[in-house]
Motif scaffolding. Structure first.
Motif, PDB file in Angstrom:
ATOM      1  N   CYS A  64      -2.268  -1.041  -5.733  1.00 51.09           N
ATOM      2  CA  CYS A  64      -2.066  -0.097  -4.633  1.00 51.09           C
ATOM      3  C   CYS A  64      -0.819  -0.350  -3.794  1.00 51.09           C
ATOM      4  O   CYS A  64      -0.283   0.574  -3.175  1.00 51.09           O
ATOM      5  CB  CYS A  64      -3.283  -0.106  -3.702  1.00 51.09           C
ATOM      6  N   VAL A  65      -0.390  -1.630  -3.741  1.00 55.32           N
ATOM      7  CA  VAL A  65       0.652  -1.981  -2.781  1.00 55.32           C
ATOM      8  C   VAL A  65       2.009  -1.351  -3.110  1.00 55.32           C
ATOM      9  O   VAL A  65       2.883  -1.264  -2.246  1.00 55.32           O
ATOM     10  CB  VAL A  65       0.772  -3.518  -2.676  1.00 55.32           C
ATOM     11  N   ALA A  66       2.186  -0.898  -4.327  1.00 60.07           N
ATOM     12  CA  ALA A  66       3.457  -0.263  -4.686  1.00 60.07           C
ATOM     13  C   ALA A  66       3.678   1.035  -3.910  1.00 60.07           C
ATOM     14  O   ALA A  66       4.815   1.432  -3.672  1.00 60.07           O
ATOM     15  CB  ALA A  66       3.482   0.025  -6.182  1.00 60.07           C
ATOM     16  N   CYS A  67       2.580   1.690  -3.501  1.00 59.96           N
ATOM     17  CA  CYS A  67       2.685   2.951  -2.759  1.00 59.96           C
ATOM     18  C   CYS A  67       2.259   2.820  -1.304  1.00 59.96           C
ATOM     19  O   CYS A  67       2.841   3.446  -0.424  1.00 59.96           O
ATOM     20  CB  CYS A  67       1.830   4.027  -3.436  1.00 59.96           C
ATOM     21  N   HIS A  68       1.214   2.015  -1.046  1.00 64.35           N
ATOM     22  CA  HIS A  68       0.646   1.899   0.295  1.00 64.35           C
ATOM     23  C   HIS A  68       1.141   0.636   0.994  1.00 64.35           C
ATOM     24  O   HIS A  68       1.030  -0.457   0.452  1.00 64.35           O
ATOM     25  CB  HIS A  68      -0.886   1.834   0.226  1.00 64.35           C
ATOM     26  N   ALA A  69       1.650   0.793   2.216  1.00 68.14           N
ATOM     27  CA  ALA A  69       2.026  -0.352   3.038  1.00 68.14           C
ATOM     28  C   ALA A  69       0.835  -0.774   3.892  1.00 68.14           C
ATOM     29  O   ALA A  69       0.004   0.051   4.270  1.00 68.14           O
ATOM     30  CB  ALA A  69       3.201  -0.005   3.931  1.00 68.14           C
ATOM     31  N   VAL A  70       0.750  -2.071   4.192  1.00 70.01           N
ATOM     32  CA  VAL A  70      -0.305  -2.579   5.073  1.00 70.01           C
ATOM     33  C   VAL A  70       0.301  -3.344   6.249  1.00 70.01           C
ATOM     34  O   VAL A  70      -0.347  -4.167   6.875  1.00 70.01           O
ATOM     35  CB  VAL A  70      -1.312  -3.468   4.303  1.00 70.01           C
ATOM     36  N   THR A  71       1.559  -3.079   6.527  1.00 70.87           N
ATOM     37  CA  THR A  71       2.218  -3.556   7.743  1.00 70.87           C
ATOM     38  C   THR A  71       2.871  -2.341   8.404  1.00 70.87           C
ATOM     39  O   THR A  71       3.357  -1.445   7.702  1.00 70.87           O
ATOM     40  CB  THR A  71       3.283  -4.627   7.446  1.00 70.87           C
TER      41      THR A  71
ATOM     42  N   ASN B  48      10.496  -0.480   8.290  1.00 72.26           N
ATOM     43  CA  ASN B  48      11.667  -0.974   7.578  1.00 72.26           C
ATOM     44  C   ASN B  48      11.898  -0.255   6.254  1.00 72.26           C
ATOM     45  O   ASN B  48      12.877  -0.499   5.577  1.00 72.26           O
ATOM     46  CB  ASN B  48      11.555  -2.495   7.339  1.00 72.26           C
ATOM     47  N   LYS B  49      10.982   0.624   5.873  1.00 74.01           N
ATOM     48  CA  LYS B  49      11.179   1.430   4.672  1.00 74.01           C
ATOM     49  C   LYS B  49      11.737   2.785   5.063  1.00 74.01           C
ATOM     50  O   LYS B  49      11.255   3.405   6.007  1.00 74.01           O
ATOM     51  CB  LYS B  49       9.845   1.644   3.951  1.00 74.01           C
ATOM     52  N   PRO B  50      12.748   3.274   4.370  1.00 73.62           N
ATOM     53  CA  PRO B  50      13.219   4.628   4.671  1.00 73.62           C
ATOM     54  C   PRO B  50      12.097   5.633   4.428  1.00 73.62           C
ATOM     55  O   PRO B  50      11.270   5.450   3.536  1.00 73.62           O
ATOM     56  CB  PRO B  50      14.382   4.834   3.693  1.00 73.62           C
ATOM     57  N   GLU B  51      12.067   6.678   5.251  1.00 66.58           N
ATOM     58  CA  GLU B  51      10.950   7.628   5.174  1.00 66.58           C
ATOM     59  C   GLU B  51      10.796   8.235   3.790  1.00 66.58           C
ATOM     60  O   GLU B  51       9.682   8.527   3.349  1.00 66.58           O
ATOM     61  CB  GLU B  51      11.115   8.722   6.216  1.00 66.58           C
ATOM     62  N   ALA B  52      11.911   8.425   3.076  1.00 64.73           N
ATOM     63  CA  ALA B  52      11.833   9.009   1.741  1.00 64.73           C
ATOM     64  C   ALA B  52      11.112   8.097   0.761  1.00 64.73           C
ATOM     65  O   ALA B  52      10.609   8.545  -0.264  1.00 64.73           O
ATOM     66  CB  ALA B  52      13.235   9.309   1.226  1.00 64.73           C
ATOM     67  N   ALA B  53      11.050   6.792   1.065  1.00 62.39           N
ATOM     68  CA  ALA B  53      10.422   5.833   0.161  1.00 62.39           C
ATOM     69  C   ALA B  53       8.942   5.633   0.456  1.00 62.39           C
ATOM     70  O   ALA B  53       8.275   4.869  -0.238  1.00 62.39           O
ATOM     71  CB  ALA B  53      11.147   4.495   0.240  1.00 62.39           C
ATOM     72  N   ARG B  54       8.435   6.274   1.506  1.00 63.71           N
ATOM     73  CA  ARG B  54       7.011   6.149   1.817  1.00 63.71           C
ATOM     74  C   ARG B  54       6.236   7.092   0.906  1.00 63.71           C
ATOM     75  O   ARG B  54       6.149   8.292   1.150  1.00 63.71           O
ATOM     76  CB  ARG B  54       6.772   6.470   3.288  1.00 63.71           C
ATOM     77  N   LEU B  55       5.657   6.522  -0.125  1.00 60.68           N
ATOM     78  CA  LEU B  55       5.025   7.333  -1.152  1.00 60.68           C
ATOM     79  C   LEU B  55       3.594   7.714  -0.820  1.00 60.68           C
ATOM     80  O   LEU B  55       3.055   8.665  -1.383  1.00 60.68           O
ATOM     81  CB  LEU B  55       5.054   6.573  -2.485  1.00 60.68           C
ATOM     82  N   ALA B  56       2.949   6.943   0.059  1.00 64.01           N
ATOM     83  CA  ALA B  56       1.545   7.167   0.374  1.00 64.01           C
ATOM     84  C   ALA B  56       1.266   6.690   1.798  1.00 64.01           C
ATOM     85  O   ALA B  56       2.076   5.972   2.376  1.00 64.01           O
ATOM     86  CB  ALA B  56       0.661   6.424  -0.633  1.00 64.01           C
ATOM     87  N   PRO B  57       0.115   7.061   2.371  1.00 65.70           N
ATOM     88  CA  PRO B  57      -0.171   6.701   3.769  1.00 65.70           C
ATOM     89  C   PRO B  57      -0.150   5.203   4.037  1.00 65.70           C
ATOM     90  O   PRO B  57      -0.575   4.398   3.200  1.00 65.70           O
ATOM     91  CB  PRO B  57      -1.580   7.266   3.984  1.00 65.70           C
ATOM     92  N   ASN B  58       0.350   4.831   5.220  1.00 69.43           N
ATOM     93  CA  ASN B  58       0.320   3.449   5.678  1.00 69.43           C
ATOM     94  C   ASN B  58      -1.126   3.089   6.029  1.00 69.43           C
ATOM     95  O   ASN B  58      -1.809   3.836   6.728  1.00 69.43           O
ATOM     96  CB  ASN B  58       1.219   3.313   6.914  1.00 69.43           C
ATOM     97  N   LEU B  59      -1.602   1.935   5.555  1.00 75.81           N
ATOM     98  CA  LEU B  59      -3.013   1.559   5.711  1.00 75.81           C
ATOM     99  C   LEU B  59      -3.224   0.388   6.667  1.00 75.81           C
ATOM    100  O   LEU B  59      -4.295  -0.226   6.668  1.00 75.81           O
ATOM    101  CB  LEU B  59      -3.612   1.215   4.342  1.00 75.81           C
ATOM    102  N   THR B  60      -2.243   0.073   7.495  1.00 74.67           N
ATOM    103  CA  THR B  60      -2.341  -1.098   8.365  1.00 74.67           C
ATOM    104  C   THR B  60      -3.623  -1.118   9.184  1.00 74.67           C
ATOM    105  O   THR B  60      -4.306  -2.143   9.271  1.00 74.67           O
ATOM    106  CB  THR B  60      -1.138  -1.141   9.321  1.00 74.67           C
TER     107      THR B  60
END
Length: 352
Positions: free
Chosen positions: A268-275, A279-291
């Motif tokens: 999952c971590v390839a698409c979802h961030a948990v922090t 620091n990721k460009p918006e275009a690279a956010r592939l899925a919802p942030n799960l922090t």
């Protein structure tokens, strides 16, 4: 008899529509304004409705009077006269006056709502949120606070909150019915506007408002929901500080959750961030942030927030949101793996 049956059916549907119009949770409608913008828009709706109803009543009264007073009683052709200049002036001036009564407050409100100069100031102290829409979820970036969250927007009450809107795929529209909007999110330009959340109304709504996509964007358009959590400025500052303190992925607090974290890191971590850092460009956010996923009120914006629904969503997201971009992006999981992963996700909470 057939006509009578049709009228009965139409009457039944009309009654059902009237009953259903009163259903639902509080503050889901524009008719229950919960902020300055919503109040202005509601006032304009009432003004235009009063004008339209007034015109209809006047026309109907004149129609009834003319119908009974001047109805034909014989076959004689009535005297033919040219148009009355006095009447022509009256029915020309009155619509112009009604139009001015409606136009002046509408134009004034439009300019007031379009004033976003404060968010464009250098080193502004205004709260600015970058809203990025995706198929079929929402990304919320707080550039001044350097954090990112998804699906649940967190805002302070009793102050203007400025929004910068953009779409990352197709046209969507950002709308919180009870608070104000709606505004399109486009792929080629940024739209800006502001909202204000009334603290008293927020308390009545349980400090949770509902937002939606208001532009037909695909098969799951109706399911592209998000939630808005409201709180006082002090509580908001505490939330921001807690999010900023999350510098690395939170560690699992049990053996089962640890197994789930390992599965998450592989699948999952390839698409979802948990922090929450942006620091990721918006275009690279592939899925919802799960922090702060464990603190949320819905799974995928539409399902109840519990482990069962998490597993149902992961098992087959296409069942719940057709056309979503998560389907087929990870291997099929066993029940034990789903249990472990849901345990880990529910533990992703931010301590304030």
């Amino acid at each position: 008899m057939k006509r009578l049956a049709k009228w009965r059916l139409i009457s039944l549907f009309a009654i059902l529509a009237l009953i259903l119009s009163g259903c639902g949770e509080p503050f889901l409608s524009t008719l229950q304004p919960a902020g300055e913008v919503a109040d202005m828009q509601y006032g304009l709706m009432k003004l235009s409705t009063y004008i339209m109803v007034g015109v209809i009543l006047v026309v109907m009264i004149i129609f009834v009077l003319v119908f009974f007073r001047f109805r034909r009683k014989d076959d004689k052709i009535p005297k033919q006269v040219e148009g009355s200049h006095k009447l022509e002036i009256i029915w020309t001036v009155i619509p112009i006056l009604l139009l001015l009564i409606l136009a002046v407050p509408t134009v004034a409100a439009t300019f007031k709502l379009a004033d976003v100069s404060k968010m464009d100031q250098k080193n502004t102290k205004a709260l600015v949120i970058n809203v990025r829409s995706h198929l079929y979820w929402w990304d919320f970036e707080y550039p001044g606070q350097k954090i990112v969250t998804s699906q649940e927007l967190v805002v302070p009450t009793n102050e203007k909150v400025y929004f910068s809107l953009k779409s990352m795929d197709v046209k969507h529209a950002f709308w919180i019915p009870a608070v104000g909007g709606k505004m399109d999110t486009n792929t080629d330009n940024i739209n800006k506007f502001w909202l204000e959340f009334d603290s008293k109304k927020a308390d009545e709504a349980g400090n949770l408002f509902y937002g939606k996509c208001a532009e037909l964007c695909g098969p799951s358009h109706a399911l592209m929901d998000f939630k808005v959590k409201t709180m006082s400025r002090d509580q908001f500052d505490s939330w921001v500080k807690a999010m900023q303190n999350v510098k690395e992925p939170q560690k699992a607090d049990s053996a089962v959750a640890q197994q789930g974290q390992e599965i998450f890191n592989k699948s999952c971590v390839a698409c979802h961030a948990v922090t929450p850092q942006n620091n990721k460009p918006e275009a690279a956010r592939l899925a919802p942030n799960l922090t702060n996923f464990g603190d949320r009120s819905r799974v995928a914006g539409i399902l109840d927030h519990n482990k069962t629904e998490i597993k149902n969503w992961i098992r087959n997201p296409e069942t719940y949101k057709p056309g979503n971009k998560m389907t087929g992006k990870y291997p099929e999981m066993s029940e034990d793996q789903l249990n472990a992963l849901s345990e880990y996700l529910m533990g992703l909470k931010v301590q304030q």
